[in-house]
Design a protein around this motif. Structure first.
Motif, short mmCIF file in Angstrom:
data_model
loop_
_atom_site.label_atom_id
_atom_site.label_comp_id
_atom_site.label_asym_id
_atom_site.label_seq_id
_atom_site.Cartn_x
_atom_site.Cartn_y
_atom_site.Cartn_z
N MET A 148 0.70 -1.13 -0.04
CA MET A 148 0.05 -0.18 -0.12
C MET A 148 1.14 1.49 -0.13
O MET A 148 1.91 1.17 0.53
CB MET A 148 -0.98 0.01 1.36
N ARG A 149 0.04 2.20 -0.55
CA ARG A 149 0.89 3.67 -0.46
C ARG A 149 -0.06 4.55 0.50
O ARG A 149 -1.09 4.73 -0.11
CB ARG A 149 1.14 4.21 -1.84
N ILE A 150 0.49 4.78 1.65
CA ILE A 150 -0.24 5.50 2.60
C ILE A 150 0.36 6.94 2.71
O ILE A 150 1.63 6.89 3.19
CB ILE A 150 -0.46 4.73 3.94
N ALA A 192 6.01 14.93 -7.22
CA ALA A 192 7.04 14.18 -7.43
C ALA A 192 7.25 12.78 -6.73
O ALA A 192 7.24 11.57 -7.18
CB ALA A 192 8.35 14.93 -7.74
N LEU A 193 6.87 13.09 -5.40
CA LEU A 193 6.73 12.09 -4.52
C LEU A 193 5.77 10.95 -4.87
O LEU A 193 6.05 9.86 -4.50
CB LEU A 193 6.80 12.60 -3.16
N ALA A 194 4.74 11.55 -5.33
CA ALA A 194 3.62 10.57 -5.77
C ALA A 194 4.09 9.60 -6.68
O ALA A 194 3.61 8.54 -6.87
CB ALA A 194 2.56 11.40 -6.22
N ASP A 195 5.15 9.76 -7.61
CA ASP A 195 5.81 8.93 -8.50
C ASP A 195 6.91 8.09 -7.80
O ASP A 195 7.52 7.23 -8.50
CB ASP A 195 6.27 9.55 -9.82
N GLU A 196 6.96 8.05 -6.72
CA GLU A 196 8.06 7.42 -5.93
C GLU A 196 7.85 5.91 -6.07
O GLU A 196 6.75 5.39 -6.03
CB GLU A 196 7.84 7.68 -4.40
N GLU A 197 8.95 5.10 -6.71
CA GLU A 197 9.04 3.81 -6.91
C GLU A 197 8.40 2.97 -5.64
O GLU A 197 8.91 3.14 -4.54
CB GLU A 197 10.22 3.38 -7.30
N GLY A 198 7.90 1.96 -6.10
CA GLY A 198 7.48 0.78 -5.10
C GLY A 198 6.28 1.08 -4.22
O GLY A 198 5.45 2.08 -4.44
#
Length: 181
Positions: free
Chosen positions: A1-3, A62-68
């Motif tokens: 998840m991305r929280i 930009a951080l919303a595109d952070e990998e993983g």
């Protein structure tokens, strides 16, 4: 998840993130844009200017595109909309110009954990803090996240209570989402 964890300053976001990270194996914390930009040498005005908040918004996008996956993000783009809309120079900010990018970024998140200012306030503010700005940002975030006038399309969990209660609320939501995935 991305929280992502969202809220005004001094509401307990960073503490909650640290507590949740201790309980969730394999999650990586992504520091808030302010700290990341400061590490890169960006110099913020005191108090922060509109340009400072716009730069943090760019960084958050930009951080919303952070990998993983399995990320715990300290703030999301909506936070900076809250600050920009609460700023004394807010009339110079063109919200509509940013909404498509913000909506796209937050839709990559699985969950936004909103940490509001509670009554009574759980955080003692130093006298140097602008309590009015903090309250105004909180009100703007409630409007943006909970009323969702811009149809952001992301699940928002509002947490409240003491530290352990907030952690348990987040963990229950993560477990519930894992079971339905």
């Amino acid at each position: 998840m991305r929280i992502a964890f969202s809220g005004s300053h001094r509401c307990g976001k960073s503490t909650l993130i640290a507590d949740v990270e201790e309980r969730l194996d394999g999650y990586r914390v992504v520091d808030e844009p302010y700290l990341l930009l400061e590490e890169e040498g960006y110099e913020f005005a005191h108090p922060p200017s509109m340009e400072d908040f716009v730069e943090q918004l760019r960084c958050a996008l930009a951080l919303a595109d952070e990998e993983g996956t399995d990320l715990l993000l300290d703030r999301c783009p909506v936070d900076f909309l809250g600050y920009l809309l609460a700023h004394p120079d807010a009339e110079s900010f063109e919200l509509e110009e940013w909404m498509d990018r913000v909506r796209s970024a937050v839709q990559r998140l699985d969950l936004i954990v909103f940490v509001p200012i509670e009554e009574p306030d759980r955080i003692r503010l130093p006298r140097s803090e602008d309590a009015d700005m903090r309250s105004e940002v909180d009100a703007r975030l409630k409007w943006l996240l909970l009323e969702d006038p811009y149809q952001l399309g992301v699940e928002v969990l509002t947490v409240e209570g003491r530290r352990p209660e907030r952690v348990e609320q987040v963990l229950r939501q993560v477990i519930r989402r894992d079971r339905t995935s």
